[in-house]
Design an enzyme around this catalytic site. Structure first.
Site, PDB file in Angstrom:
ATOM      1  N   GLU B 146      37.480 -13.839 -18.094  1.00  0.00           N
ATOM      2  CA  GLU B 146      38.412 -14.921 -18.431  1.00  0.00           C
ATOM      3  C   GLU B 146      39.853 -14.450 -18.522  1.00  0.00           C
ATOM      4  OE1 GLU B 146      35.570 -14.635 -19.877  1.00  0.00           O
ATOM      5  OE2 GLU B 146      34.576 -16.530 -19.462  1.00  0.00           O
ATOM      6  N   HIS B 215      29.088 -21.831 -28.966  1.00  0.00           N
ATOM      7  CA  HIS B 215      29.274 -22.747 -27.845  1.00  0.00           C
ATOM      8  C   HIS B 215      29.658 -24.128 -28.324  1.00  0.00           C
ATOM      9  CE1 HIS B 215      27.046 -19.438 -26.112  1.00  0.00           C
ATOM     10  NE2 HIS B 215      27.467 -19.832 -24.942  1.00  0.00           N
TER      11      HIS B 215
END
Lengths: 398, 410
Positions: B146, B215
């Site tokens: 990322e 998450h």
């Protein structure tokens, strides 16, 4: 050049009573000591290149007298500029962090000699000289360092945030290693637009241990991005020597599947050759790492004396044996491209230029208070806000 | 921060609510108390279920249509009312894809990068089919890095490309926080305006169905202080497409927050091209008694609660703020001036969330118009638990919203 010897001896014999200056003047009028010739000159680099998974370029570098003298002038300007910045910092005209590049000038000068302004360069915070090499002016540099309006980033960036979009200089970044993924982005855009240009992403031996470096290596090799990762190894990550920070200080080998080249970063001709080679390589074969073995005379920044983790003997030793400007001076004198006096004159001229730029920069005003809120957003779709509630902080700025 | 937060207990008396989504399990009689906060016993009126307010009698049925009638339009785009033209029906992720595809067709510089966006078609199918149409370079599958690919997107944006970086889950973008904060947000400023960063960073966030703590993050609260970025949250297919297009066209870096549970919402959207204004809030349901400010998935919990409230005789005004940074204080302010009561319902955590900033902003600007302290319902300051029952307690449920409104309107 034999002509000059002949003429000077002849004139000495006939004009003996006259002052030596006149004789010298007569001699100089008969030939041009400062050579502006572009006759090719082939010079060998002092040490060979060390390759990793590639064929190294030849040690013989093609250059010419004019180029060598430009190298001398550019590096001397950079050196003078950094020393002037040192004094300005001590006089508290430059505040915050100031990372000086003296000792490493050969890297940016050699790089510039092998590329054009459409190629991109991105580096970290030790960016004053790289900016100058990319076409920045001394006035812009000093104004920005002193936080004035005339600075290249309007005084809002500071020492670590020099940018010049038109010349392909993308900064100027404070966070160690963060510029390398940005460099991958520049290379990605070059590939996307199908320019035949390359990106040089510079980082230091300290940044070489960042995870994002390895991420960047992977993505640039995976997509064949035209990026050249240049590790400016000055052997110290602030106060930590490279052998104390890295298990494997062979930064040019760190790419593993990405080829690498170790270059003597204090030899401007070696740097030029390596960058030229790298550019050709990358346009055909994907990324390459160049490790520039260089050295900084100052500490990491002006807040670091630079002597707690290394000895003064080491610093002066490198200065005596490997200083990039002295090397070029010896080359120039050795090949009779200019006399000692001319080189000294160039240095005096540079000193004057730098002093004038500083004086002019001191006259540049501080940014207007309203500049606090400009350039936060680009105008468009109605965004004039600064905070979450569209209000600016209402305070009187001193 | 909201000055008053009272423990709310959902009592069994709320039977008039027409099957709220998950709040059946909340029909407990016990009082929930929160450490350090004032708690009080809440009594629910027992007459609410029988007293239909004739003024908004059609409200219960009209609510469904009102949800889809978005107000905001770009100045020169076509009128937004979906009742004007037949339009076509699609799901939210398809609307995002439509917006993305239209912008990629329109401008060659628009490209997408992210994990599994290309051949896989996107983990939430937002980019399905685009790699076949535009090629692997324009719809780029990245490795799991990322920091690197967000930085790459920002670097590409510096040169003029318009990348859209997808975080497979917003929470993963925490790994790119340095790039987003220092480079994306600040480069325009520190370069004195030389570089613009027209990047869009998007991805699903929010609490899903038992996805676990890592998450289920709500990153809008972490990103909200970064100067130089804009944040928007979409909630319907209509505004998803509109905001996507506006974000791509904007010269500023925009972070577009989607929600994991909203991707399958279906709606009829216009055929003609339209864009939503990035800084405008959406009036979901005009009303008189109280202003309820919300965004993303909580909008649906609010609308669910609104049905109950209408049946009980309240007339809530529901505004989907959409623009999380900057706030649309114009719309919000007008509403506050009308109703004099504010309830904020958000999915962020209590501490330092969007609701906290919004409360401060409204208090600072509209204190004279408030008849009651602003109440802010947020998620609990806990990592989202896996167990379904606990997860429900973490986020705001419609029953709590009803109770809060009743409390504020006393």
């Amino acid at each position: 050049m034999a002509l000059s010897h002949l003429s000077s001896t002849r004139s000495n014999r006939f004009l003996r009573p006259l002052a030596a200056a006149a004789a010298a003047a007569a001699a100089s009028s008969l030939c041009r000591p400062i050579s502006t010739s572009t006759e090719p000159l082939v010079i060998e680099t002092s040490i060979p290149f060390t390759p990793h998974k590639c064929e190294p370029p030849s040690r013989s570098v093609e250059t010419n007298p004019q180029e060598l003298l430009t190298f001398f002038r550019d590096m001397a300007t950079m050196r003078r500029m950094e020393i002037a910045a040192d004094s300005l910092y001590k006089a508290k005209l430059i505040r915050g962090f100031c990372h000086l590049y003296d000792g490493q000038e050969a890297v940016c000068v050699g790089m510039e000699a092998s590329i054009n302004k459409k190629d991109c360069i991105i580096t970290a915070y030790r960016d004053h000289c790289t900016f100058l090499g990319r076409g920045g002016t001394l006035l812009e540099i000093f104004s920005e360092l002193m936080g004035r309006q005339g600075g290249c980033s309007k005084g809002k960036g500071g020492s670590m945030h020099f940018y010049k979009k038109e010349s392909g200089f993308y900064g100027g970044h404070g966070i160690v290693g963060a510029q390398v993924p940005l460099g991958c982005g520049l290379a990605f855009a070059q590939k996307y637009n199908k320019d035949e240009n390359v990106t040089f992403a510079l980082y230091g031996d300290g940044a070489a241990n960042q995870g994002q470096l390895f991420e960047a290596l992977n993505i640039s090799a995976l997509w064949d991005l035209p990026i050249i990762l240049v590790c400016e190894n000055n052997h110290y990550g602030m106060g930590t020597a490279e052998w104390r920070a890295a298990k494997s200080p062979s930064y040019y080998k760190r790419g593993d599947y990405v080829p690498g080249l170790k270059v003597d970063g204090m030899d401007v001709l070696a740097v030029k050759q390596a960058c030229k080679f790298a550019k050709e390589h990358v346009l055909k074969n994907g990324p390459i790492i160049l490790e520039m073995d260089t050295y900084r005379y100052h500490g990491h920044s002006m807040s670091d004396p630079g002597s707690t983790y290394r000895t003064r003997d080491e610093i002066s030793g490198v200065r005596q044996e490997r200083d990039p400007i002295e090397r070029v001076r010896k080359l120039v004198l050795g090949h009779d491209l200019a006399t000692e006096k001319e080189l000294k004159d160039i240095e005096k001229e540079i000193r004057k230029e730098v002093d004038e730029a500083i004086a002019k920069a001191k006259e540049s005003p501080m940014p207007e208070p309203s500049e606090l809120f400009t350039n936060v957003y680009v105008k468009g779709f109605g965004t004039e806000s600064f905070g979450a509630d569209r209000k600016e902080l209402r305070a009187t700025l001193p | 921060m909201a000055t008053v937060f009272q423990g709310l207990g959902a009592t069994a008396a709320i039977t008039a609510a027409a099957n709220p989504l998950d709040s059946n399990k909340l029909l407990l009689s016990s009082r929930r108390s929160f450490p350090g906060k004032k708690t009080s016993l809440v009594v629910v009126r027992s007459d609410g279920s029988l007293n239909l307010n004739t003024g908004s009698s059609a409200g219960a049925r009209r609510l469904d249509q009102l949800v889809t009638n978005a107000v905001a339009t770009k100045a020169d785009a076509a009128a937004a009312s979906s009742a004007s033209k037949p339009g076509h029906e699609l799901l939210l992720f398809e609307a995002l894809r439509e917006g993305l595809e239209e912008e990629m067709d329109r401008d060659n510089r628009v490209c997408v990068m992210g994990e599994d966006v290309g051949h896989y078609g996107g983990s939430y199918k937002v980019t399905r089919g685009l790699a076949d149409k535009f090629g692997d370079l324009r719809v780029l599958d990245t490795p799991i890095a990322e920091n690197a690919f967000t930085g790459m997107g920002i670097g590409a944006a510096m040169t003029g490309l318009r990348p859209i970086v997808e975080g497979m889950n917003m929470g993963f973008l925490l790994l790119a926080f340095n790039q987003i904060s220092n480079n994306c947000g600040m480069l325009h400023y520190t370069s004195g305006g030389q570089f613009t960063i027209p990047i869009v960073i998007r991805g699903p966030g929010g609490v899903g169905r038992q996805l676990g703590a890592e998450h289920s993050q709500r990153l809008e609260s972490y990103f909200q202080s970064i100067p130089g970025i804009q944040m928007v949250a979409c909630s319907t297919p209509y505004n998803a497409k509109g905001l996507m297009k506006a974000a791509i066209r904007s010269e500023n870096p925009v972070i577009l927050f989607e929600h994991v549970l909203l991707y399958n919402l279906k709606e009829r959207i216009p055929d003609e091209e339209y864009i939503c204004n990035l800084e405008e809030a959406e009036m979901v349901r005009p009303g008189e008694h109280i202003t309820i400010l919300t965004y993303s998935r909580m909008r649906y919990h609010v609308m669910q609660a609104a049905k109950t409230l209408v049946n009980k005789g309240y007339d809530p005004e529901v505004i989907d703020i959409r623009s999380l940074k900057p706030f649309d204080l114009h719309t919000i302010g007008n509403s506050v001036k009308k109703t004099h009561r504010v309830l904020i319902v958000e999915e962020c955590m209590r501490t330092g969330g969007i609701g906290a900033s919004l409360t401060a902003a409204i208090n600072e600007n509209f204190i004279d118009y408030l008849d009651a302290p602003i109440m802010c319902l947020s998620s609990q300051d806990v990592p989202t638990p896996y167990a379904g029952t606990l997860e429900e307690f973490t986020i705001v449920q419609p029953a709590q919203i009803v109770t809060a409104v009743e409390q504020l309107c006393q």
